[in-house]
Design a protein around this motif. Structure first.
Motif, PDB file in Angstrom:
ATOM      1  N   LEU A   1      11.377  -4.094  -7.234  1.00  0.00           N
ATOM      2  CA  LEU A   1      10.551  -2.987  -6.775  1.00  0.00           C
ATOM      3  C   LEU A   1       9.094  -3.398  -6.830  1.00  0.00           C
ATOM      4  CD1 LEU A   1      10.253   0.053  -5.998  1.00  0.00           C
ATOM      5  CD2 LEU A   1      10.077   0.500  -8.450  1.00  0.00           C
ATOM      6  N   LEU A   2       8.400  -3.222  -5.717  1.00  0.00           N
ATOM      7  CA  LEU A   2       6.951  -3.376  -5.668  1.00  0.00           C
ATOM      8  C   LEU A   2       6.386  -1.962  -5.677  1.00  0.00           C
ATOM      9  CD1 LEU A   2       6.582  -5.993  -2.777  1.00  0.00           C
ATOM     10  CD2 LEU A   2       7.015  -6.414  -5.198  1.00  0.00           C
ATOM     11  N   SER A   3       5.426  -1.696  -6.569  1.00  0.00           N
ATOM     12  CA  SER A   3       4.912  -0.329  -6.674  1.00  0.00           C
ATOM     13  C   SER A   3       3.472  -0.311  -7.161  1.00  0.00           C
ATOM     14  CB  SER A   3       5.794   0.494  -7.627  1.00  0.00           C
ATOM     15  OG  SER A   3       5.699  -0.012  -8.943  1.00  0.00           O
ATOM     16  N   GLU A   4       2.911   0.876  -7.133  1.00  0.00           N
ATOM     17  CA  GLU A   4       1.596   1.186  -7.674  1.00  0.00           C
ATOM     18  C   GLU A   4       0.484   0.275  -7.165  1.00  0.00           C
ATOM     19  OE1 GLU A   4       1.657   1.863 -11.942  1.00  0.00           O
ATOM     20  OE2 GLU A   4       3.794   2.358 -11.820  1.00  0.00           O
ATOM     21  N   PRO A   5       0.353   0.146  -5.836  1.00  0.00           N
ATOM     22  CA  PRO A   5      -0.747  -0.674  -5.329  1.00  0.00           C
ATOM     23  C   PRO A   5      -2.095  -0.026  -5.635  1.00  0.00           C
ATOM     24  CG  PRO A   5       0.297   0.499  -3.524  1.00  0.00           C
ATOM     25  CD  PRO A   5       1.110   0.783  -4.768  1.00  0.00           C
ATOM     26  N   THR A   6      -3.019  -0.835  -6.084  1.00  0.00           N
ATOM     27  CA  THR A   6      -4.363  -0.335  -6.394  1.00  0.00           C
ATOM     28  C   THR A   6      -5.397  -1.357  -5.944  1.00  0.00           C
ATOM     29  OG1 THR A   6      -4.356  -1.301  -8.606  1.00  0.00           O
ATOM     30  CG2 THR A   6      -3.611   0.978  -8.427  1.00  0.00           C
ATOM     31  N   ARG A   7      -6.576  -0.872  -5.682  1.00  0.00           N
ATOM     32  CA  ARG A   7      -7.730  -1.724  -5.395  1.00  0.00           C
ATOM     33  C   ARG A   7      -8.695  -1.584  -6.560  1.00  0.00           C
ATOM     34  NH1 ARG A   7      -7.392  -4.341  -0.813  1.00  0.00           N
ATOM     35  NH2 ARG A   7      -6.215  -3.441   0.891  1.00  0.00           N
ATOM     36  N   PRO A   8      -8.666  -2.544  -7.494  1.00  0.00           N
ATOM     37  CA  PRO A   8      -9.473  -2.400  -8.706  1.00  0.00           C
ATOM     38  C   PRO A   8     -10.977  -2.479  -8.467  1.00  0.00           C
ATOM     39  CG  PRO A   8      -8.423  -4.551  -8.657  1.00  0.00           C
ATOM     40  CD  PRO A   8      -7.887  -3.768  -7.500  1.00  0.00           C
ATOM     41  N   TYR A   9     -11.387  -3.107  -7.376  1.00  0.00           N
ATOM     42  CA  TYR A   9     -12.805  -3.238  -7.056  1.00  0.00           C
ATOM     43  C   TYR A   9     -13.012  -2.650  -5.665  1.00  0.00           C
ATOM     44  CZ  TYR A   9     -11.823  -6.781 -10.558  1.00  0.00           C
ATOM     45  OH  TYR A   9     -11.368  -7.429 -11.670  1.00  0.00           O
ATOM     46  N   ASP A  10     -13.622  -1.490  -5.622  1.00  0.00           N
ATOM     47  CA  ASP A  10     -13.727  -0.755  -4.357  1.00  0.00           C
ATOM     48  C   ASP A  10     -14.321  -1.561  -3.213  1.00  0.00           C
ATOM     49  OD1 ASP A  10     -12.616   1.529  -5.447  1.00  0.00           O
ATOM     50  OD2 ASP A  10     -14.547   2.281  -6.138  1.00  0.00           O
TER      51      ASP A  10
END
Length: 135
Positions: free
Chosen positions: A12-21
């Motif tokens: 499972l690939l999940s919770e994509p985030t961009r830590p540096y806007d």
């Protein structure tokens, strides 16, 4: 003791985030779960590191190729090697690695996909996962 046979492992690939806007850094979790395994690690990519393109190229080469094709994330926390086998099957070996500098463990599992449409669907799902993130 006899061979216990194949064990199902779910990826499972999940919770994509961009830590540096203001940068294209994209992090997500990869999890492997099964009867004998339960691991997860954070994967760092630079806008997905071309994972969707890698899978799309495999789908377009549905007639096969020689040797192994490989992909890796920015920090090698996720790796994939692909081999085309007779019978129109693509074997993807997913490597999930502990984050540097520790790197104390490594897990691999192989998924088997029909060449062509099955690979196209996988590539489309990954593309949607990677691109449906706010910038």
């Amino acid at each position: 003791m006899g061979d216990p046979g194949p064990r199902t492992v779910h990826l499972l690939l999940s919770e994509p985030t961009r830590p540096y806007d203001d940068e294209p850094t994209l992090d997500f979790l990869v999890r492997a779960r099964g009867q004998w395994v339960s691991i997860e690690t954070s994967v760092r990519t630079w806008d997905g590191d071309g994972l969707d393109s890698f899978l799309s190229a495999l789908a377009e080469d549905f007639r096969g190729w020689k040797g192994e094709r490989t992909w890796h994330s920015l920090e090698y926390d996720l790796t994939i090697s692909a081999e085309h086998h007779s019978g129109g099957r693509v074997h993807l070996t997913w490597g999930i690695h502990d984050r540097p500098p520790v790197e104390q463990w490594h897990f691999e599992t192989t998924t088997v996909h029909a060449a062509g449409e099955d690979m196209r669907n996988l590539a489309a799902e990954v593309r949607s996962f990677l691109t449906n993130m706010p910038r």
